[in-house]
Design a protein around this motif. Structure first.
Motif, mmCIF file in Angstrom:
data_model
loop_
_atom_site.group_PDB
_atom_site.id
_atom_site.type_symbol
_atom_site.label_atom_id
_atom_site.label_comp_id
_atom_site.label_asym_id
_atom_site.label_seq_id
_atom_site.Cartn_x
_atom_site.Cartn_y
_atom_site.Cartn_z
ATOM 1 N N LYS A 71 -18.662 -1.184 -24.124
ATOM 2 C CA LYS A 71 -18.103 -1.389 -25.510
ATOM 3 C C LYS A 71 -18.459 -2.707 -26.141
ATOM 4 C CE LYS A 71 -13.953 1.523 -25.330
ATOM 5 N NZ LYS A 71 -12.321 1.543 -25.100
ATOM 6 N N ASP A 72 -18.272 -3.571 -25.228
ATOM 7 C CA ASP A 72 -19.049 -4.888 -25.515
ATOM 8 C C ASP A 72 -20.493 -4.969 -26.098
ATOM 9 O OD1 ASP A 72 -16.563 -5.984 -24.850
ATOM 10 O OD2 ASP A 72 -16.999 -6.730 -22.905
ATOM 11 N N ASN A 73 -21.128 -4.055 -25.797
ATOM 12 C CA ASN A 73 -22.553 -4.202 -25.917
ATOM 13 C C ASN A 73 -22.856 -2.999 -26.836
ATOM 14 O OD1 ASN A 73 -23.967 -6.281 -24.158
ATOM 15 N ND2 ASN A 73 -22.303 -5.217 -23.004
ATOM 16 N N LEU A 89 -28.766 -3.704 -18.589
ATOM 17 C CA LEU A 89 -27.370 -4.323 -19.001
ATOM 18 C C LEU A 89 -26.845 -4.529 -17.878
ATOM 19 C CD1 LEU A 89 -25.073 -5.006 -21.138
ATOM 20 C CD2 LEU A 89 -24.659 -2.446 -20.898
ATOM 21 N N PHE A 90 -26.549 -3.554 -16.716
ATOM 22 C CA PHE A 90 -25.465 -3.642 -15.667
ATOM 23 C C PHE A 90 -26.314 -4.570 -14.525
ATOM 24 C CE2 PHE A 90 -23.536 -0.127 -17.616
ATOM 25 C CZ PHE A 90 -22.352 -0.287 -17.609
ATOM 26 N N SER A 91 -27.348 -4.581 -14.631
ATOM 27 C CA SER A 91 -28.247 -5.546 -13.635
ATOM 28 C C SER A 91 -27.942 -6.826 -14.085
ATOM 29 C CB SER A 91 -29.759 -5.376 -13.691
ATOM 30 O OG SER A 91 -30.368 -6.417 -12.978
ATOM 31 N N ASP A 128 -22.766 0.577 -32.685
ATOM 32 C CA ASP A 128 -23.723 1.728 -33.047
ATOM 33 C C ASP A 128 -23.524 2.900 -32.311
ATOM 34 O OD1 ASP A 128 -25.248 0.463 -34.951
ATOM 35 O OD2 ASP A 128 -26.470 -0.524 -33.146
ATOM 36 N N TYR A 129 -22.645 3.019 -31.218
ATOM 37 C CA TYR A 129 -22.222 4.240 -30.439
ATOM 38 C C TYR A 129 -20.707 4.271 -30.335
ATOM 39 C CZ TYR A 129 -27.254 4.115 -29.466
ATOM 40 O OH TYR A 129 -28.675 4.034 -29.538
ATOM 41 N N LEU A 130 -20.130 5.551 -30.091
ATOM 42 C CA LEU A 130 -18.913 5.882 -29.834
ATOM 43 C C LEU A 130 -18.791 5.984 -28.162
ATOM 44 C CD1 LEU A 130 -16.115 6.614 -30.380
ATOM 45 C CD2 LEU A 130 -16.943 9.007 -30.714
ATOM 46 N N VAL A 131 -18.136 5.007 -27.569
ATOM 47 C CA VAL A 131 -17.812 5.159 -26.151
ATOM 48 C C VAL A 131 -16.626 5.858 -25.832
ATOM 49 C CG1 VAL A 131 -17.521 3.613 -24.188
ATOM 50 C CG2 VAL A 131 -19.132 2.886 -26.062
ATOM 51 N N SER A 132 -16.782 6.598 -25.105
ATOM 52 C CA SER A 132 -15.695 7.654 -24.551
ATOM 53 C C SER A 132 -15.662 7.905 -23.201
ATOM 54 C CB SER A 132 -15.550 8.889 -25.629
ATOM 55 O OG SER A 132 -16.696 9.726 -25.525
ATOM 56 N N THR A 133 -14.707 8.618 -22.716
ATOM 57 C CA THR A 133 -14.434 9.185 -21.535
ATOM 58 C C THR A 133 -14.267 10.522 -21.300
ATOM 59 O OG1 THR A 133 -13.649 6.904 -20.448
ATOM 60 C CG2 THR A 133 -13.418 8.795 -19.126
ATOM 61 N N VAL A 134 -15.138 11.411 -20.709
ATOM 62 C CA VAL A 134 -15.129 12.832 -20.426
ATOM 63 C C VAL A 134 -14.934 13.055 -19.032
ATOM 64 C CG1 VAL A 134 -16.322 14.965 -20.693
ATOM 65 C CG2 VAL A 134 -16.742 12.930 -22.160
ATOM 66 N N ILE A 135 -13.780 13.720 -18.751
ATOM 67 C CA ILE A 135 -13.418 13.949 -17.321
ATOM 68 C C ILE A 135 -13.752 15.360 -17.120
ATOM 69 C CG2 ILE A 135 -11.248 14.254 -15.697
ATOM 70 C CD1 ILE A 135 -11.854 11.474 -16.723
ATOM 71 N N ARG A 194 -19.105 8.587 -21.794
ATOM 72 C CA ARG A 194 -20.473 8.984 -22.681
ATOM 73 C C ARG A 194 -20.476 8.063 -23.913
ATOM 74 N NH1 ARG A 194 -19.592 15.342 -24.064
ATOM 75 N NH2 ARG A 194 -20.502 15.211 -22.039
ATOM 76 N N LEU A 195 -21.971 7.816 -24.129
ATOM 77 C CA LEU A 195 -22.335 6.962 -25.387
ATOM 78 C C LEU A 195 -22.869 8.134 -26.366
ATOM 79 C CD1 LEU A 195 -23.989 4.083 -23.638
ATOM 80 C CD2 LEU A 195 -21.933 4.029 -24.469
ATOM 81 N N THR A 196 -22.054 7.960 -27.424
ATOM 82 C CA THR A 196 -22.536 8.992 -28.707
ATOM 83 C C THR A 196 -23.080 8.111 -29.865
ATOM 84 O OG1 THR A 196 -20.855 10.683 -27.676
ATOM 85 C CG2 THR A 196 -21.989 11.054 -30.039
ATOM 86 N N PRO A 197 -24.158 8.398 -30.381
ATOM 87 C CA PRO A 197 -24.695 7.630 -31.315
ATOM 88 C C PRO A 197 -23.646 8.092 -32.616
ATOM 89 C CG PRO A 197 -26.447 8.818 -30.311
ATOM 90 C CD PRO A 197 -25.331 9.449 -29.667
#
Length: 625
Positions: free
Chosen positions: A113-115, A62-64, A119-126, A43-46
């Motif tokens: 996270k590198d990119n 980005l992933f391309s 500006d965004y919080l990178v977290s994992t939601v299960i 999840r990318l949260t501003p």
């Protein structure tokens, strides 16, 4: 031979069967979540309201570029070679990226996270694939240990002697202030040993020794006077007090570590004492050891001081601020981080990062009294931490993070401003919420277990368990025929009950040795039925009818089964109490398996037998008894 009259199986009380059914249903329902998979969403949260959620097009691009692929909600494939993403969904508040497995999650999270971490919080939601009704009941699968899910292992060494030295130094400063309050001149206070403080008085101070000693006994009852002369007073910690102090330090450190781990969002962690002065921390599912190491290994503390020029207390602490300007502080802190109840990072009206603090009752009173008497005067906030030098000695490093003028009468809530960055404000708030450490800690061991290794362990463990179950089922069916069918059904219920019981217990964690315990549980459960069935065969040889032999077999074998399981349970409890890591995981499954084996192997098996055999017949479900 004459049969002795016995109570018929049909007289088995219905309320007993009802209790068994309810218990089994509860355990079976709690075991159901283990049969549903989980999905990992990144999840990318501003971080601010001004930022908008990341668009699928930006993530595609980005992933391309990373030569990774996936597909969005419309099913459009992303270009590249490796399948990394399943789909991308966007809401008004965040962007969710679904990944197929743990390996893909780790790779994708690193790229994001590198990119976007600025500006965004990178977290994992299960999220679980279980149906809504099961999730509404609060069902959770069994928590997997470090060796099954992958993660990080830390072993920390707690420097209790350094904590004792710091404690004695604080007491010595307090004793100097006491001497000043009693108008004693020329008093010398020194730490003369690992647990001893020496007070040397001037000749003209002899008459005030008794009042001073009375106050010391009141404030520091743990100190015992060992040598009193006309001019010298020695105080030390007795051996029982030292033991108590060390135990308190270990308990406080473990509590603080658990608080920090909870702040990291890790719920399956194992934190326990290992030996006299070490702590073992297992963090399943953690794949960023540097972040965990930075938080867990920090020995941060926060102290608030008054400038010495505004104080008449004895002792001066010299320190430099971030600009290199020397400051003279009162040696005794107004209050410390131990008085902080809550801490949250944020920004002020100008957008500068800060930390909002909430003090406990004692801290609020100290702050209220101090600020009321010092309006217009500065208060210095000092951040301290320990580190190891080249000689492996614990060295305390302090830095000034804030010098603020008290503008008004403050209470239990105020803010620390001028923080260098939002990340540092967030980390400081996390450490303060979890509590500061009294003793320095050093990471003496760090081990990372990859998720792929954990998956391999699970695969091998399940294969071993499956093989053991199959062989056991075949043996019971061949050797005991009709009764073997009942034993096999009881065995299946036993495993389901054990799985459900582990899911219900919040502290239960399944480890690789725990899987070995599951295999052992299968053998123990079958052993229970073997004892009963062999007793039934003996009763049949004595000439009893089938119903009478079954009733006598269950009745007479129960005492032997109970004795054998109680002795094994005692051993398991001892292993659980004194063991750690793999030993603790094995002991947990062993103890729980004994309970479920007695439940299913005796009571459930007997109920099933009474239901299946109601007459003195020679066959059960077409199979000879």
């Amino acid at each position: 031979m004459m049969n002795i009259p016995v109570k018929k199986p049909r007289a088995y009380f219905k309320w007993q069967n009802l209790v068994l059914v309810i218990t089994l249903l509860l355990l079976l329902v709690s075991a159901l979540p283990n049969f549903y998979g989980k999905q990992a969403n990144i999840r990318l949260t501003p971080r601010s309201e001004a930022s908008k959620p990341v668009t699928p097009q930006a993530i595609k691009a980005l992933f391309s570029g990373q030569q990774l692929s996936g597909q969005d909600l419309s099913g459009e494939e992303l270009s590249g070679q490796a399948q990394l993403l399943d789909r991308i969904s966007v809401t008004q508040a965040y962007t969710d990226i679904l990944v197929p497995d743990e390996a893909a999650r780790i790779r994708a999270e690193k790229v994001l996270k590198d990119n976007f971490s600025g500006d965004y919080l990178v977290s994992t939601v299960i999220t679980s694939d279980a149906p809504a009704w099961l999730q509404a009941l609060g069902g959770e699968p069994v928590k997997l240990g470090l060796d099954l899910s992958g993660g990080v292992l830390f072993v920390l060494d707690v420097d209790i002697e350094q904590a004792l030295t710091e404690r004695l130094q604080q007491i010595s400063l307090s004793l100097k202030s006491m001497a000043m309050e009693h108008k004693l001149r020329g008093v010398k206070v020194a730490v003369t040993g690992q647990s001893e403080i020496s007070l040397t008085l001037a000749d003209n101070s002899r008459q005030s020794l008794k009042p001073l000693l009375a106050e010391i006994n009141r404030v520091y009852p743990e100190l015992t006077p060992t040598s009193i002369s006309t001019r010298q007073l020695k105080l030390n910690h007795a051996d029982p007090e030292l033991v108590k102090f060390r135990q308190q330090i270990m308990k406080q450190t473990i509590k603080t570590m658990r608080g920090r781990i909870e702040e990291l969002g890790i719920t399956e962690a194992v934190t326990q004492q290992q030996g006299k002065n070490r702590i073992r921390i297992e963090l399943p599912g953690v794949h960023d050891p540097e972040q965990a190491k930075r938080i867990i290994g920090a020995t941060a503390s926060l102290e608030f001081y008054q400038l010495a020029e505004n104080s008449r207390a004895m002792g001066v602490k010299r320190i430099k601020d971030e600009n290199g300007r020397g400051l003279l502080l009162n040696s005794q802190a107004v209050f410390t981080g131990a008085n902080i109840k809550n801490a949250q990072s944020g920004r002020d009206q100008m957008g500068a990062p800060l930390v909002n603090l909430t003090l406990d009752n004692a801290g609020g009173k100290k702050m209220s009294a101090f600020s009321k008497a010092n309006i217009g005067k500065p208060m210095v906030t000092v951040f301290s931490e320990f580190y190891r030098n080249q000689n492996n000695e614990a060295v305390k490093k302090s830095k000034v993070i804030n010098v603020a003028t008290i503008r008004s009468h403050l209470g239990a809530q105020f803010s620390i401003t001028n923080m260098p960055s939002l990340q540092e404000a967030q980390e400081l708030a996390l450490l303060l919420r979890a509590g500061s450490l009294t003793a320095p800690v050093t990471i003496v061991k760090q081990q990372t277990i990859e998720a792929t290794l954990g998956a391999d362990n699970i695969d091998k463990g399940i294969k071993a368990l499956t093989l053991g179950i199959v062989l056991t089922l075949v043996f019971m069916l061949v050797w005991y025929r009709g009764l073997g069918l009942i034993a096999n059904l009881a065995l299946a219920l036993n495993l389901m009950s054990l799985l459900g019981l582990m899911s219900l217990l919040p502290g239960a964690v399944l480890t690789l040795p725990g899987i070995a315990g599951l295999v052992l549980t299968v053998g123990m459960a079958v052993d229970t039925n073997v004892l009963i069935f062999e007793r039934i065969k003996e009763e049949l040889k004595r000439g009893r009818k089938v119903l009478s032999a079954i009733e006598a077999g269950y009745k007479h074998a129960f005492a032997t089964i109970l004795d054998a399981n109680i002795t094994t349970l005692i051993t398991g409890l001892i292993l659980y109490a004194i063991g750690y890591g793999a030993v603790k995981g094995f002991a947990l499954i062993l103890c729980l398996g004994i309970l479920t084996s007695i439940l299913t192997g005796v009571f459930v098996s007997k109920a099933l037998t009474n239901m299946a055999i109601r007459e003195n017949k020679d066959k059960l479900l077409g199979v000879t008894l």
